[in-house]
Design a protein around this motif. Structure first.
Motif: not given
Lengths: 405, 405
Positions: B20-29, B35-48
């Motif tokens: 569960l590492p933390y990063g910053v991402f922008t979803p497509a579109g 802020v998100g955490v990586a899990i498997g091949a996904h990133v979980l939108d922590v804010a949401a």
């Protein structure tokens, strides 16, 4: 044409109309810091008088980011307000006596770089640290040597400086290093350049873009622990010997106030690489004074610096490093050719061997607890005025007792 | 107890539930970074998913500033959401495929410090730069040597690196220095520590407060121009040789995910000053891999580092220097004792004298334009898992043509 201000400017004030340095202050009885300019014995509340939120911050950064055209326009507007007597009634309520306001660190520091631009300082240090060798390293006259310092410990003038602890060279080979409060605590009287507008990564900034990026000039005291420095600095440079505190003056003198102070820098020993050549002279005739417990101990001349602020800027970015609003780069210790013009105690006392005699009958090799150091400066201003820089001051507090060793 | 996630985690994924590492991402579109955490091949939108504005920023800093108790609580909450299948329907819409998001620099860097904590690296460099002398300087095993770097040029993984120009040592004494694109462009594979909570000026932070102040760990590539460095670095250390770019990985692995990776650091040659002694082991069994154009060229073991992150922190603050949220300090080049474990080309090719042979038939002394360097790492995780760090990558672009010389 000489403009006269309706505002009261005491004779000998460091802050005539031709100066208008920027700072951040909180008026007496208020809690919100905002941007002001110094005029005579007052500070003018710029946010209030211009009705502009850019200045309603506890840091100059939003204004710094707006760039040269805006800096010029605001300076002209403030000059007009303080010159045309018709504005007097409206402006006067926004003038606060300087001795009744609190002054703050004037800007949020992005990156802090410290240069080593005085030939006299570098040569003196070389003679002391590397006796028998050439005083200047081979690249010294080909480029302004610099390194990054700690931005997070740049503090406002007046912030007390706690004597740092650190490791020191062992007494003899094979012994463990010593540890304790620095016994060779020093100052470095320097001049700082405050970056207003940033630049893009990968794009060098030329000497001719100096006035486009640099907003103004302040005074810097780069406190230094010489015993810590001697043990740590090979091969990656000074670290803990410097990072405990760097003090800056509360006023940033705009570059425009220093037009009359521009001078030709000293003659260069070698042809310089094109990126370091200047099309304009950016030597500055700033005359610094260092006072120890109120007594003048040195008068370093900034005009004797080998490298100019424009050259430092060009060198710092020639590899494509970007600038950010709030970057601070300082000159390194300002030392002139004469013994009474040296900008640090290590030079003034020749490594502590020739202590300074003070008027109170005591003497100093390095700083003692309770010592207070104040650096001031003046420069020629427009209309025959004298531009003052205010002062950067700091008092030494004892090392933290019971600290880890 | 081993928790299992309902989320899909492909076999061999660097991002199991235990990471569960933390990063910053922008979803497509979308345009807003969060802020998100990586899990498997996904990133979980922590804010949401937490409905918490702390995470609705383009930088981790607000969360970093909240401190250890909060970091632990959020990690537990995210673990619960990803473990209890009852949350699956609510959480799933906030999972974005990693390959469809844009990853950013995960935090705003306050101060950046770079250490020199690998004995193998420092000794190799000493042998090359100061032949005939002791490989390590006298203080090396008494304190972790470090220096400040340029925070403003710390860039996100994937940012192209323009080959820097700079001055180089003259061919012969008396000649003018050369100038041009660096011909000895190098990498440094490093591990970075990200400071969460700050500290007060004048108050040292002990080794035992490491986990209180440091949030997590990332990968760093400290790009280096060796020819520029050799000419500039005496006596104030590296400056332009490093300040053009420092790349960091997009994921910050929380310290809590590295509990199973903690190891005893190498035996110390001397008794250490009390401030550098550790009450807990903070050596970390991270296994780095450096790939040049896709081909593995080195596997540096972080467990071989002489100094730990806790010791670097204690040293950096022993003089009273304060910490700020977002401070980044890196280990310096990670090199192990074996030739295939060296973390920079200067060591791998012994100053360029023994070029690396690549699978495509070409060879490299230093980096060529178009070369792409990628650093990855793994560490033992809880429940027998493998913790991945993602990657830090960068491609070399040619020097700017027509640049100033």
């Amino acid at each position: 044409m000489t403009a006269a201000t309706w505002a009261e400017v005491p004779k000998g004030s460091p802050f005539p109309l031709q100066n208008l340095p920027y700072g951040v202050f909180t008026p007496a009885g208020d809690t919100r810091a905002r941007v002001g300019v110094a005029i005579g014995a007052h500070v003018l509340d710029v946010a209030a008088v211009l009705g502009d939120d850019t200045f309603a911050h506890g840091a100059l950064n939003p204004f710094l980011a707006q760039g040269r055209a805006r800096w010029t326009a605001v300076r002209a507007e403030l000059t007009a307000l303080l010159t045309d007597a018709r504005h007097r009634a409206a402006v006067t309520p926004h003038l606060h006596p300087l001795d009744a306001v609190t002054l703050h660190l004037p800007f949020e520091v992005a990156d802090y770089v410290d240069f080593y631009a005085s030939e006299h300082h570098a040569a003196n240090v070389g003679r002391m640290f590397r006796p028998g060798a050439e005083p200047l390293t081979p690249q010294w006259k080909h480029l302004p040597i610099g390194y990054h310092g700690r931005a997070g410990t740049v503090v406002a003038s007046g912030t007390p400086v706690v004597r740092p602890c650190g490791q020191k060279k062992p007494g003899a080979a094979g012994e463990l290093p010593g540890f304790g409060p620095s016994a060779r605590l020093d100052i470095e009287a320097e001049v700082g350049f405050v970056v207003g507008t940033g630049s893009a990564l990968g794009t060098p900034v030329g000497t001719d873009a100096f006035a486009e990026h640099v907003f103004g000039v302040c005074l810097v005291n780069d406190w230094s622990a010489r015993d810590v420095q001697a043990w740590e600095y090979v091969p990656l440079g000074p670290f803990l010997a410097k990072s405990f505190a760097t003090s800056v003056s509360p006023w940033i003198v705009p570059l425009e106030a220093l037009e009359a102070a521009r001078v030709t820098p000293p003659e260069r020993a070698h042809a310089l690489r094109p990126y370091l050549r200047e099309t304009e002279d950016w030597g500055l005739d700033l005359r610094l004074e260092v006072r120890l417990n109120g007594q003048p101990v040195s008068r370093p001349p900034f005009s004797a610096m080998y490298w100019t602020g424009a050259q430092m800027l060009a060198h710092m970015t020639v590899n494509g490093a970007s600038l950010r609003t709030g970057d601070l780069y300082a000159s390194g210790t300002v030392s002139g050719p004469e013994p009474g013009e040296r900008g640090c105690l290590m030079e003034l006392t020749w490594g502590g061997e020739e202590p300074l005699k003070l008027a109170d009958g005591t003497s100093r090799a390095f700083l003692e607890d309770g010592d207070e150091v104040t650096i001031t400066a003046t420069a020629p201003g427009a209309d025959g005025t004298v531009i003052g820089f205010g002062e950067v001051t700091g008092k030494i507090l004892p090392a933290v007792a019971g600290g880890r060793s």
